[in-house]
Design an enzyme around this catalytic site. Structure first.
Site, PDB file in Angstrom:
ATOM      1  N   GLU A  79       0.822  -1.213   0.000  1.00 32.97           N
ATOM      2  CA  GLU A  79       0.000   0.000   0.000  1.00 32.97           C
ATOM      3  C   GLU A  79       0.859   1.268   0.000  1.00 32.97           C
ATOM      4  O   GLU A  79       1.873   1.329   0.683  1.00 32.97           O
ATOM      5  CB  GLU A  79      -0.928   0.009   1.224  1.00 32.97           C
ATOM      6  N   ARG A  89     -18.166  -1.410   3.930  1.00 32.79           N
ATOM      7  CA  ARG A  89     -19.158  -2.210   3.198  1.00 32.79           C
ATOM      8  C   ARG A  89     -19.795  -3.232   4.139  1.00 32.79           C
ATOM      9  O   ARG A  89     -20.923  -3.641   3.965  1.00 32.79           O
ATOM     10  CB  ARG A  89     -18.422  -2.913   2.042  1.00 32.79           C
ATOM     11  N   CYS A 142      -8.156  -1.855   7.915  1.00 34.73           N
ATOM     12  CA  CYS A 142      -6.736  -1.854   7.518  1.00 34.73           C
ATOM     13  C   CYS A 142      -6.259  -0.438   7.215  1.00 34.73           C
ATOM     14  O   CYS A 142      -5.188  -0.021   7.663  1.00 34.73           O
ATOM     15  CB  CYS A 142      -6.507  -2.759   6.300  1.00 34.73           C
ATOM     16  N   HIS A 166      -1.364  -5.697   2.094  1.00 37.90           N
ATOM     17  CA  HIS A 166      -2.539  -6.573   2.040  1.00 37.90           C
ATOM     18  C   HIS A 166      -2.141  -7.895   1.413  1.00 37.90           C
ATOM     19  O   HIS A 166      -1.370  -7.912   0.438  1.00 37.90           O
ATOM     20  CB  HIS A 166      -3.646  -5.933   1.192  1.00 37.90           C
TER      21      HIS A 166
END
Ligand code: PCA
Length: 221
Positions: A79, A89, A142, A166
């Site tokens: 990232e 979500r 995260c 990730h």
């Protein structure tokens, strides 16, 4: 020895396993050469995860911080940015499902990860572990942890390299009892190899960044 704080996450979203937890546990076996590992498993909860990573940074004063979390896709994703946004979500493990809330109402819009991200993705691929760069860690827990860790170090005025990777799901998370094609996954051996590569590159990075001590002390006379 280079001291690195390594974090993974507990399971979330109805799964009973999280690949990031498993790989952090697997690192304990054999360790990583030249690296003192401080391993922490974070809760998948907005209200605690950021505070816990900040507390671990203050308690252990690591030379670098590397956080891992479960993502989707076929590659490890290094990232590049943590954003000041929580937009989920699904609910976290405390039932919290923010809808466009900031991580920190007084915080900067975003922070860049301070790990050598391109070097990491290159080393992973060269070592046989599929990897890519990712521009955003999303807006779930995260990202919250990445943003919180970078903000905390910034506020403390520390230049400690810090970032997030990730990782794909484990094969057992995507295998279902039907005959359909399955989501991508990565086995624990490859995940652990990838984590070792990441930590080795980060430790080298810390060593080359560290100020070289003066050979002779100046007397000031
Ligand atoms: N992955 C989630 C949170 C915990 C984890 O392992 C995420 O991508 O935000």
């Amino acid at each position: 020895m280079v001291k690195i704080l390594v974090t993974g996450f507990e399971p979330f979203g109805g799964s009973n396993v999280n690949p990031s937890q498993r790989l952090v546990e697997a690192l304990a076996v054999g360790g990583v050469e030249g690296v003192e590992l401080v391993r922490v498993i974070l809760p998948c909860r907005f209200e605690d995860a950021g505070r816990q990573v900040a507390a671990a940074i203050d308690r252990h004063r690591p030379d670098a911080v590397v956080c891992f979390g479960q993502g989707s896709g076929a590659s490890m994703a290094v990232e590049r940015v943590g954003v000041n946004l929580e937009d989920a979500r699904i609910a976290d493990n405390a039932g919290d499902q923010p809808d466009g809330r900031p991580v920190d109402a007084d915080g900067a819009p975003a922070y860049f990860a301070t790990l050598p991200v391109k070097e990491l993705a290159r080393a992973l691929n060269a070592g046989g572990v599929p990897a890519r760069l990712s521009l955003s860690a999303g807006a779930f827990v995260c990202n919250h942890v990445l943003y919180s860790a970078l903000r905390h170090l910034d506020r403390r005025g520390r230049r400690t390299p810090c970032g997030f990777v990730h990782v794909p799901k484990l094969p057992e998370q995507v295998a279902t009892d039907d005959f359909s094609d399955k989501e991508s996954s990565m086995g624990l051996d490859t995940l652990t190899l990838g984590a070792r590569i990441v930590l080795t590159v980060v430790a080298d990075h810390v060593r080359t960044q560290a100020p070289v001590p003066a050979l002779t002390a100046t007397t000031g006379s």
